[in-house]
Motif scaffolding. Structure first.
Motif, PDB file in Angstrom:
ATOM      1  N   GLY A  21       0.740  -1.212  -0.155  1.00 11.92           N
ATOM      2  CA  GLY A  21      -0.067   0.079  -0.081  1.00 11.92           C
ATOM      3  C   GLY A  21       0.861   1.166   0.049  1.00 11.92           C
ATOM      4  N   HIS A  22       1.960   1.057   0.455  1.00 14.49           N
ATOM      5  CA  HIS A  22       2.696   2.134   0.990  1.00 14.49           C
ATOM      6  C   HIS A  22       3.541   2.451  -0.608  1.00 14.49           C
ATOM      7  N   ALA A  23       3.924   1.775  -1.417  1.00 10.77           N
ATOM      8  CA  ALA A  23       4.428   1.753  -2.496  1.00 10.77           C
ATOM      9  C   ALA A  23       3.616   2.146  -3.579  1.00 10.77           C
ATOM     10  N   TRP A  24       2.262   1.667  -3.641  1.00 16.73           N
ATOM     11  CA  TRP A  24       1.297   2.155  -4.279  1.00 16.73           C
ATOM     12  C   TRP A  24       1.035   3.948  -4.076  1.00 16.73           C
ATOM     13  N   ILE A  25       0.939   4.278  -2.888  1.00 22.88           N
ATOM     14  CA  ILE A  25       0.902   5.828  -2.652  1.00 22.88           C
ATOM     15  C   ILE A  25       1.955   6.223  -3.112  1.00 22.88           C
ATOM     16  N   LEU A  26       3.266   6.023  -3.053  1.00 18.76           N
ATOM     17  CA  LEU A  26       4.461   6.638  -3.438  1.00 18.76           C
ATOM     18  C   LEU A  26       4.512   6.499  -5.267  1.00 18.76           C
ATOM     19  N   TRP A  27       3.848   5.578  -5.840  1.00 20.36           N
ATOM     20  CA  TRP A  27       3.525   5.480  -7.127  1.00 20.36           C
ATOM     21  C   TRP A  27       2.743   6.855  -7.682  1.00 20.36           C
ATOM     22  N   CYS A  59       3.099  -6.701 -11.404  1.00 22.19           N
ATOM     23  CA  CYS A  59       2.981  -8.097 -10.927  1.00 22.19           C
ATOM     24  C   CYS A  59       2.060  -8.505  -9.739  1.00 22.19           C
ATOM     25  N   VAL A  60       1.599  -7.344  -9.198  1.00 22.69           N
ATOM     26  CA  VAL A  60       0.599  -7.500  -7.961  1.00 22.69           C
ATOM     27  C   VAL A  60      -0.889  -7.225  -8.193  1.00 22.69           C
ATOM     28  N   GLN A  61      -1.366  -7.309  -9.627  1.00 23.49           N
ATOM     29  CA  GLN A  61      -2.834  -6.851 -10.039  1.00 23.49           C
ATOM     30  C   GLN A  61      -3.598  -7.701  -9.363  1.00 23.49           C
ATOM     31  N   ARG A  62      -4.784  -7.316  -9.117  1.00 26.63           N
ATOM     32  CA  ARG A  62      -5.802  -8.227  -8.645  1.00 26.63           C
ATOM     33  C   ARG A  62      -6.083  -9.321  -9.768  1.00 26.63           C
ATOM     34  N   VAL A  63      -6.375  -8.963 -10.849  1.00 27.29           N
ATOM     35  CA  VAL A  63      -6.788  -9.827 -11.888  1.00 27.29           C
ATOM     36  C   VAL A  63      -5.767 -10.576 -12.546  1.00 27.29           C
ATOM     37  N   ASP A  80      13.169  -0.551 -23.140  1.00 20.87           N
ATOM     38  CA  ASP A  80      12.674   0.614 -23.015  1.00 20.87           C
ATOM     39  C   ASP A  80      11.175   0.515 -23.623  1.00 20.87           C
ATOM     40  N   VAL A  81      10.406  -0.882 -23.422  1.00 20.26           N
ATOM     41  CA  VAL A  81       9.332  -1.151 -23.997  1.00 20.26           C
ATOM     42  C   VAL A  81       8.336  -0.380 -23.235  1.00 20.26           C
ATOM     43  N   THR A  82       7.437   0.272 -23.663  1.00 24.39           N
ATOM     44  CA  THR A  82       6.455   0.988 -23.099  1.00 24.39           C
ATOM     45  C   THR A  82       5.588   0.072 -22.115  1.00 24.39           C
ATOM     46  N   LEU A  83       5.186   0.601 -20.948  1.00 25.69           N
ATOM     47  CA  LEU A  83       4.601  -0.278 -19.903  1.00 25.69           C
ATOM     48  C   LEU A  83       3.091   0.369 -19.799  1.00 25.69           C
ATOM     49  N   PRO A  84       2.379  -0.629 -19.700  1.00 27.23           N
ATOM     50  CA  PRO A  84       1.026  -0.231 -19.380  1.00 27.23           C
ATOM     51  C   PRO A  84       0.507   0.310 -18.038  1.00 27.23           C
ATOM     52  N   PRO A  85      -0.027   1.318 -17.561  1.00 30.67           N
ATOM     53  CA  PRO A  85      -0.210   1.955 -16.224  1.00 30.67           C
ATOM     54  C   PRO A  85      -0.711   0.882 -15.350  1.00 30.67           C
ATOM     55  N   PRO A  86      -0.365   0.833 -14.127  1.00 32.20           N
ATOM     56  CA  PRO A  86      -0.812  -0.274 -13.183  1.00 32.20           C
ATOM     57  C   PRO A  86      -2.101   0.158 -12.846  1.00 32.20           C
ATOM     58  N   LYS A  87      -2.781  -0.673 -12.268  1.00 29.53           N
ATOM     59  CA  LYS A  87      -4.304  -0.324 -11.526  1.00 29.53           C
ATOM     60  C   LYS A  87      -3.768  -0.610 -10.009  1.00 29.53           C
ATOM     61  N   ARG A 103      -2.915  -7.349  13.929  1.00 25.54           N
ATOM     62  CA  ARG A 103      -4.101  -7.312  13.281  1.00 25.54           C
ATOM     63  C   ARG A 103      -4.349  -6.314  11.959  1.00 25.54           C
ATOM     64  N   THR A 104      -4.961  -7.085  11.117  1.00 24.31           N
ATOM     65  CA  THR A 104      -5.187  -6.562   9.798  1.00 24.31           C
ATOM     66  C   THR A 104      -6.610  -6.505   9.361  1.00 24.31           C
ATOM     67  N   ARG A 105      -6.563  -5.716   8.310  1.00 23.97           N
ATOM     68  CA  ARG A 105      -8.222  -5.615   7.791  1.00 23.97           C
ATOM     69  C   ARG A 105      -8.036  -5.791   6.292  1.00 23.97           C
ATOM     70  N   PRO A 106      -8.615  -6.403   5.527  1.00 27.33           N
ATOM     71  CA  PRO A 106      -8.516  -6.505   4.212  1.00 27.33           C
ATOM     72  C   PRO A 106      -8.836  -5.264   3.505  1.00 27.33           C
ATOM     73  N   CYS A 107      -8.056  -4.995   2.335  1.00 28.16           N
ATOM     74  CA  CYS A 107      -8.330  -3.759   1.574  1.00 28.16           C
ATOM     75  C   CYS A 107      -8.567  -4.346  -0.123  1.00 28.16           C
ATOM     76  N   SER A 108      -8.721  -5.546  -0.169  1.00 26.75           N
ATOM     77  CA  SER A 108      -8.798  -5.960  -1.427  1.00 26.75           C
ATOM     78  C   SER A 108     -10.316  -5.756  -2.124  1.00 26.75           C
ATOM     79  N   ALA A 109     -10.257  -5.473  -3.424  1.00 26.94           N
ATOM     80  CA  ALA A 109     -11.616  -5.243  -3.994  1.00 26.94           C
ATOM     81  C   ALA A 109     -12.725  -6.145  -3.770  1.00 26.94           C
TER      82      ALA A 109
END
Length: 119
Positions: A21-27, A59-63, A80-87, A103-109
């Protein structure tokens, strides 16, 4: 690997997300260098760090169909191939503020939780 931290036990003073989640925020804030370990910052290239984080988030996409194959990952990292935007990553957790730090709570879709049981 970029941060040299383990997902388990990761904490940040500004939020209760795990390392993914932290990596996603920084992204999304366009701050990939803040993810990497301080001892590596002087010896890295911003574009390489950003690309590694980009590929890691793919690599960590839900689908599963949205995740690249390993051969695609190698190509993505070595060219340098163009990368698709991550979701937004499908599975990351937010630690409960009022509960224990483990203790954690899920944040998955789909709000699924995996339980490991012995045979």
């Amino acid at each position: 690997m970029l941060s040299r931290q383990k997902n388990r036990g990761f904490s940040h003073p500004d939020h209760h997300l795990n390392l993914l989640g932290h990596a996603w925020i920084l992204w999304i804030e366009d701050k990939p260098l803040e993810l990497i370990d301080k001892t590596l910052r002087d010896s890295c290239t911003i574009s390489e760090v950003s690309r590694c984080l980009h590929v890691a988030l793919l690599c960590v996409q839900r689908v599963p169909e949205d995740r690249p194959s390993m051969s695609s990952v190698v190509l993505m990292l070595s060219s340098d191939v163009t990368l698709p935007p991550p979701k937004q990553p499908g599975f990351y957790t937010e630690r409960s503020v009022s509960g224990s730090p483990l203790r954690t709570r899920p944040c998955s879709a789909n709000n699924s939780i995996t339980t490991i049981e012995a045979r």
